[in-house]
Write a protein that holds these residues in place. Sequence first.
Motif, PDB file in Angstrom:
ATOM      1  N   ILE A  38       0.815  -1.213   0.000  1.00 60.22           N
ATOM      2  CA  ILE A  38       0.000   0.000   0.000  1.00 60.22           C
ATOM      3  C   ILE A  38       0.849   1.264   0.000  1.00 60.22           C
ATOM      4  O   ILE A  38       0.517   2.243  -0.634  1.00 60.22           O
ATOM      5  N   GLY A  39       1.903   1.252   0.751  1.00 56.07           N
ATOM      6  CA  GLY A  39       2.731   2.452   0.874  1.00 56.07           C
ATOM      7  C   GLY A  39       3.675   2.313   2.042  1.00 56.07           C
ATOM      8  O   GLY A  39       4.076   1.206   2.412  1.00 56.07           O
ATOM      9  N   VAL A 133       3.528  -0.727   4.455  1.00 52.31           N
ATOM     10  CA  VAL A 133       2.117  -1.001   4.731  1.00 52.31           C
ATOM     11  C   VAL A 133       1.585  -1.978   3.687  1.00 52.31           C
ATOM     12  O   VAL A 133       1.807  -1.797   2.485  1.00 52.31           O
ATOM     13  N   TRP A 134       0.877  -2.993   4.174  1.00 52.86           N
ATOM     14  CA  TRP A 134       0.326  -4.040   3.331  1.00 52.86           C
ATOM     15  C   TRP A 134      -1.183  -4.170   3.550  1.00 52.86           C
ATOM     16  O   TRP A 134      -1.673  -3.979   4.660  1.00 52.86           O
ATOM     17  N   PHE A 135      -1.874  -4.557   2.503  1.00 56.21           N
ATOM     18  CA  PHE A 135      -3.298  -4.887   2.572  1.00 56.21           C
ATOM     19  C   PHE A 135      -3.449  -6.328   2.098  1.00 56.21           C
ATOM     20  O   PHE A 135      -2.963  -6.689   1.021  1.00 56.21           O
ATOM     21  N   TRP A 165      -8.279  -5.436  -7.351  1.00 58.36           N
ATOM     22  CA  TRP A 165      -8.945  -4.155  -7.586  1.00 58.36           C
ATOM     23  C   TRP A 165      -9.109  -3.395  -6.268  1.00 58.36           C
ATOM     24  O   TRP A 165      -8.828  -2.203  -6.175  1.00 58.36           O
ATOM     25  N   LEU A 166      -9.554  -4.089  -5.234  1.00 56.41           N
ATOM     26  CA  LEU A 166      -9.717  -3.470  -3.925  1.00 56.41           C
ATOM     27  C   LEU A 166      -8.374  -2.997  -3.378  1.00 56.41           C
ATOM     28  O   LEU A 166      -8.275  -1.900  -2.806  1.00 56.41           O
ATOM     29  N   GLY A 167      -7.328  -3.779  -3.561  1.00 53.65           N
ATOM     30  CA  GLY A 167      -5.987  -3.374  -3.132  1.00 53.65           C
ATOM     31  C   GLY A 167      -5.544  -2.077  -3.793  1.00 53.65           C
ATOM     32  O   GLY A 167      -4.956  -1.202  -3.152  1.00 53.65           O
ATOM     33  N   ARG A 168      -5.836  -1.929  -5.074  1.00 52.25           N
ATOM     34  CA  ARG A 168      -5.483  -0.682  -5.769  1.00 52.25           C
ATOM     35  C   ARG A 168      -6.254   0.502  -5.177  1.00 52.25           C
ATOM     36  O   ARG A 168      -5.714   1.598  -5.040  1.00 52.25           O
ATOM     37  N   ARG A 171      -4.732   1.406  -1.811  1.00 54.36           N
ATOM     38  CA  ARG A 171      -3.472   2.133  -2.055  1.00 54.36           C
ATOM     39  C   ARG A 171      -3.748   3.594  -2.426  1.00 54.36           C
ATOM     40  O   ARG A 171      -3.126   4.518  -1.903  1.00 54.36           O
ATOM     41  N   ARG A 172      -4.718   3.795  -3.310  1.00 50.27           N
ATOM     42  CA  ARG A 172      -5.048   5.168  -3.750  1.00 50.27           C
ATOM     43  C   ARG A 172      -5.591   5.993  -2.585  1.00 50.27           C
ATOM     44  O   ARG A 172      -5.220   7.144  -2.401  1.00 50.27           O
ATOM     45  N   LEU A 173      -6.459   5.392  -1.774  1.00 40.25           N
ATOM     46  CA  LEU A 173      -7.029   6.117  -0.638  1.00 40.25           C
ATOM     47  C   LEU A 173      -5.956   6.454   0.407  1.00 40.25           C
ATOM     48  O   LEU A 173      -5.984   7.525   1.000  1.00 40.25           O
TER      49      LEU A 173
END
Length: 177
Positions: A38-39, A133-135, A165-168, A171-173
């Motif tokens: 995620i970041g 950070v991981w999802f 798709w949810l992971g992307r 990440r964007r949020l």
Amino acid sequence: MTRLISTGREGLGYPDRGATARLPLPAGYNHLHHRTRIGHGRAAFEAAGTAVTTFHAHRTSGMLVQAEEGAVRPGGRVIVGIGVGPLRIDAPCEVIWTAYEPARVGFAYGTLTGHPECGEESFVVEIDPDGTVWFTVTAFSRPNTWYTRLAGPVIPFLQLRYARWLGRHVRRLAAAA
């Protein structure tokens, strides 16, 4: 601390409640485990955790979500839907466990009567000691309706596509925070 509950309510259609909180996942189901970077840093972790535990990530990914406002709590009911009009599929679920920890935030919901699948799915954000950070989406499920049985191997493929798709979106949020 991960909180597991048994609500005693009718409707949860599988015996392996809470299994996404531990491994291995139960046999007899399709399994999904997808992890997205995620970041970096506490701000990304907190933003991603909030997006996941308030269903904001689900909503921005295109899902129709009917849930209580605020953060998820064990025993909370949610309906996740996709499609429109007569082509809409609603998936009723109950939150089975939550995690609100310093390095781990997330939850799992289990399928209720009327869900096209039978099983459980967790959505967890973690921060490593180095700040990464991981999802992670972890699930076990099997068909519960004629149309999901008919779809066969297409369903696990679609579940993996949605996890990516949810992971992307998470990440964007997190990056926008």
